[in-house]
Design an enzyme around this catalytic site. Structure first.
Site, mmCIF file in Angstrom:
data_model
loop_
_atom_site.group_PDB
_atom_site.id
_atom_site.type_symbol
_atom_site.label_atom_id
_atom_site.label_comp_id
_atom_site.label_asym_id
_atom_site.label_seq_id
_atom_site.Cartn_x
_atom_site.Cartn_y
_atom_site.Cartn_z
ATOM 1 N N TRP A 159 29.107 -21.802 -4.732
ATOM 2 C CA TRP A 159 27.823 -22.434 -5.060
ATOM 3 C C TRP A 159 27.949 -23.570 -6.054
ATOM 4 O O TRP A 159 27.100 -23.707 -6.937
ATOM 5 C CB TRP A 159 26.852 -21.394 -5.661
ATOM 6 N N ARG A 249 18.994 -23.994 -18.564
ATOM 7 C CA ARG A 249 17.774 -23.405 -17.988
ATOM 8 C C ARG A 249 16.553 -24.277 -18.252
ATOM 9 O O ARG A 249 15.609 -24.288 -17.456
ATOM 10 C CB ARG A 249 17.576 -21.994 -18.554
ATOM 11 N N GLN A 342 -0.615 -24.228 2.062
ATOM 12 C CA GLN A 342 -1.871 -23.627 2.535
ATOM 13 C C GLN A 342 -2.993 -24.677 2.585
ATOM 14 O O GLN A 342 -3.777 -24.721 3.543
ATOM 15 C CB GLN A 342 -2.249 -22.466 1.594
ATOM 16 N N ILE A 343 -3.057 -25.498 1.563
ATOM 17 C CA ILE A 343 -4.101 -26.531 1.512
ATOM 18 C C ILE A 343 -3.924 -27.538 2.652
ATOM 19 O O ILE A 343 -4.897 -28.036 3.220
ATOM 20 C CB ILE A 343 -4.090 -27.234 0.122
ATOM 21 N N GLU A 369 21.030 -20.643 -12.054
ATOM 22 C CA GLU A 369 21.106 -20.566 -13.525
ATOM 23 C C GLU A 369 20.397 -19.311 -14.035
ATOM 24 O O GLU A 369 19.726 -19.329 -15.069
ATOM 25 C CB GLU A 369 20.621 -21.872 -14.169
HETATM 26 C C1 LIG Z 1 21.707 -24.102 -4.340
HETATM 27 C C2 LIG Z 1 22.488 -23.347 -5.370
HETATM 28 C C3 LIG Z 1 23.209 -24.046 -6.327
HETATM 29 C C4 LIG Z 1 23.966 -23.364 -7.274
HETATM 30 N N1 LIG Z 1 24.713 -24.064 -8.178
HETATM 31 C C5 LIG Z 1 25.591 -23.408 -8.968
HETATM 32 C C6 LIG Z 1 26.524 -24.128 -9.782
HETATM 33 O O1 LIG Z 1 26.517 -25.364 -9.819
HETATM 34 N N2 LIG Z 1 27.430 -23.425 -10.502
HETATM 35 C C7 LIG Z 1 27.474 -22.062 -10.490
HETATM 36 O O2 LIG Z 1 28.321 -21.494 -11.163
HETATM 37 N N3 LIG Z 1 26.599 -21.355 -9.743
HETATM 38 C C8 LIG Z 1 25.667 -21.985 -8.987
HETATM 39 N N4 LIG Z 1 24.788 -21.280 -8.192
HETATM 40 C C9 LIG Z 1 24.882 -19.820 -8.167
HETATM 41 C C10 LIG Z 1 23.684 -19.109 -8.777
HETATM 42 O O3 LIG Z 1 23.706 -19.246 -10.160
HETATM 43 C C11 LIG Z 1 23.734 -17.650 -8.284
HETATM 44 O O4 LIG Z 1 23.371 -17.683 -6.910
HETATM 45 C C12 LIG Z 1 22.806 -16.764 -9.077
HETATM 46 O O5 LIG Z 1 23.296 -16.578 -10.364
HETATM 47 C C13 LIG Z 1 22.620 -15.396 -8.406
HETATM 48 O O6 LIG Z 1 23.836 -14.818 -8.036
HETATM 49 P P1 LIG Z 1 24.042 -14.252 -6.561
HETATM 50 O O7 LIG Z 1 23.606 -15.299 -5.618
HETATM 51 O O8 LIG Z 1 25.417 -13.733 -6.441
HETATM 52 O O9 LIG Z 1 23.009 -13.050 -6.447
HETATM 53 P P2 LIG Z 1 23.245 -11.531 -6.948
HETATM 54 O O10 LIG Z 1 23.736 -11.532 -8.356
HETATM 55 O O11 LIG Z 1 24.040 -10.805 -5.926
HETATM 56 O O12 LIG Z 1 21.754 -10.979 -6.949
HETATM 57 C C14 LIG Z 1 21.093 -10.510 -5.766
HETATM 58 C C15 LIG Z 1 19.723 -9.963 -6.211
HETATM 59 O O13 LIG Z 1 19.923 -8.851 -7.112
HETATM 60 C C16 LIG Z 1 19.220 -9.093 -8.322
HETATM 61 N N5 LIG Z 1 19.967 -8.519 -9.440
HETATM 62 C C17 LIG Z 1 21.275 -8.683 -9.746
HETATM 63 N N6 LIG Z 1 21.577 -8.020 -10.851
HETATM 64 C C18 LIG Z 1 20.439 -7.413 -11.288
HETATM 65 C C19 LIG Z 1 20.096 -6.583 -12.392
HETATM 66 N N7 LIG Z 1 20.992 -6.227 -13.310
HETATM 67 N N8 LIG Z 1 18.828 -6.130 -12.484
HETATM 68 C C20 LIG Z 1 17.881 -6.511 -11.579
HETATM 69 N N9 LIG Z 1 18.138 -7.302 -10.507
HETATM 70 C C21 LIG Z 1 19.405 -7.743 -10.382
HETATM 71 C C22 LIG Z 1 19.147 -10.613 -8.426
HETATM 72 O O14 LIG Z 1 18.107 -11.017 -9.307
HETATM 73 C C23 LIG Z 1 18.887 -10.974 -6.978
HETATM 74 O O15 LIG Z 1 17.532 -10.812 -6.686
HETATM 75 C C24 LIG Z 1 23.981 -21.946 -7.270
HETATM 76 C C25 LIG Z 1 23.233 -21.240 -6.309
HETATM 77 C C26 LIG Z 1 22.498 -21.926 -5.374
HETATM 78 C C27 LIG Z 1 21.734 -21.146 -4.339
#
Ligand SMILES: Cc1cc2nc3c(=O)[nH]c(=O)nc-3n(C[C@H](O)[C@H](O)[C@H](O)COP(=O)(O)OP(=O)(O)OC[C@H]3O[C@@H](n4cnc5c(N)ncnc54)[C@H](O)[C@@H]3O)c2cc1C
Length: 387
Positions: A159, A249, A342-343, A369
């Site tokens: 990502w 953030r 929706q609007i 983030e």
């Molecule tokens: C378009 C895009 C750009 C990005 N750019 C960057 C970048 O430049 N650099 C970088 O390092 N990263 C980047 N990211 C990564 C982004 O920061 C992560 O996707 C994000 O931190 C979530 O991690 P994950 O996708 O592995 O989801 P997961 O951590 O697997 O989470 C899945 C779900 O579980 C929930 N969850 C996880 N742990 C808990 C908890 N303890 N309690 C409650 N709920 C929880 C989450 O909130 C989520 O709903 C990017 C992501 C996207 C989609």
């Protein structure tokens, strides 16, 4: 109209105007087309550099604009209101790699990198996440092993925003694998450049939104990084990343407010033009209430964002404030873009109008983030931080 910051300084008004003009001239004409084609135009980096928008938080000594955080966020909102993909490039570059080098880098690293980064000659990226380490970023498994004057990095970062076009990537890797150092301790931050042997750009993500912002995997295949490219203490990189993410953030919150505002502006115009039952739809209270709710949330989100930014510049502990601003602003973006579709009715669901793009772009602000769930965890944890 949403509530604005009434007491903008002269400098803030000037930067806001500059950002608005830049967005209209250099971004607006191409935003829909680049989104549709899922294409990044690298020319934007040079243009952003020329107006100083890639060194907004860097001191003048490094050819930056040396702005206060609030002023930078005002500019970011203007760009995001036109194109969220351009805004995320700016946000990551200004908030993460350049700030990490400024705060934790050596004099040599700052002299080598910050001026060309401010000028837009070198684009920055931030590589923390991995396929198996997202919210639990400290579980990352990319290894860094010392070998003479170098570190050998092996693993996959996922990502990475702008990762396919970045020249300076701050990548986190585990430098100490001893059991007692598992988790946040024993992780280094490395300055990675694409010319390093073993650096490969991997899969490009095919995303719902932000389609003209390239998001890629980076593969480090025994990549040799000179020790001169370690940022600060080789075991404290995760700590540096977390400290920088607080401010990052705020950038995402400004992006979210910009998207929400664009959705409101499009909706107010459309509601005045679109007629049903012999009246513009803005005459219907159901539509007015949606516009009122959107406007109120945007104003509240913007106020929270700038309170956090001002506190940051005063040197206060803003961990909770940054999470609150990001959480509220991103949920505001999702709320407002949903209301906008929706609007617009059926016309909101097709590409003739920009609100479907805003809707798709808004979602990621609740994810990257730190997801909204993680922001709530941070906010709740801070409630007990002084017990
Ligand atoms: C378009 C895009 C750009 C990005 N750019 C960057 C970048 O430049 N650099 C970088 O390092 N990263 C980047 N990211 C990564 C982004 O920061 C992560 O996707 C994000 O931190 C979530 O991690 P994950 O996708 O592995 O989801 P997961 O951590 O697997 O989470 C899945 C779900 O579980 C929930 N969850 C996880 N742990 C808990 C908890 N303890 N309690 C409650 N709920 C929880 C989450 O909130 C989520 O709903 C990017 C992501 C996207 C989609």
């Amino acid at each position: 109209m949403t509530w604005t910051l009434h007491d903008l300084t002269e400098e803030q008004r000037e930067i806001q105007g500059l950002a608005r003009d830049f967005a209209q001239r250099e971004v607006a004409p191409y935003a829909a087309e680049l989104d549709h084609e899922s294409r990044f135009d690298p020319a934007i980096v040079k243009k952003l550099g020329e107006v100083g928008f890639l060194g907004m938080l860097l001191p003048e000594e490094y050819e930056g604009l040396g702005l206060e955080t609030s002023t930078y966020l005002i500019a970011l909102e203007e760009i995001a209101a036109v194109d969220a993909s351009t805004a995320v490039l700016m946000s990551v570059h200004n908030s993460l790699p350049t700030q990490m080098i400024l705060r934790f880098g050596s004099t040599e690293q700052k002299d080598r990198l910050l001026r060309p980064m401010a000028r837009g000659e070198l684009l920055g990226a931030f590589a923390l996440s991995e396929p198996e380490a997202g919210s639990d970023a400290a579980a990352l498994t990319t290894q860094a092993v010392r070998d003479g004057d170098d570190w050998i990095l092996t693993g996959t970062k996922s990502w990475v925003t702008s990762g396919s076009h970045a020249d300076v990537i701050i990548a986190m890797a585990r430098t100490d694998t001893r059991e007692e150092r598992k988790g946040a301790r024993g992780i280094g931050a490395f300055i990675v450049t694409p010319d390093l042997p073993g650096f490969h750009v991997g899969k490009k993500e095919d995303k719902l939104g932000l389609r003209s912002s390239p998001t890629v995997q980076l593969n480090f295949d025994g990549m040799r990084v000179p020790a001169a490219n370690v940022l600060g203490d080789p075991h404290l990189g995760f700590v540096y990343a977390m400290k920088s993410l607080d401010a990052g953030r705020l950038g995402i919150a400004a992006q979210a407010i910009g998207i929400a505002r664009a959705a409101l502006d499009a909706s107010t115009s459309y509601a005045a033009e679109r007629r049903q039952f012999d009246a513009p739809i803005r005459d219907f209270q159901a539509i007015q209430f949606k516009l009122a709710d959107m406007s109120t949330r945007i104003s509240a989100g913007r106020a929270l964002l700038h309170l956090a930014a001002q506190a940051k510049d005063r040197g206060a502990n803003v961990k909770q404030a940054c999470s609150m601003a990001k959480l509220f602003a991103s949920e505001t973006a999702m709320f407002c873009t949903n209301q906008a579709v929706q609007i617009f009715g059926g016309y909101g669901y097709v590409k003739d109008y920009p609100v479907e793009r805003y809707f798709r772009d808004a979602k990621v602000t609740e994810i990257y983030e730190g997801t909204s769930e993680i922001q709530r965890i941070v906010i709740a944890r801070e409630l007990y931080a002084h017990d």
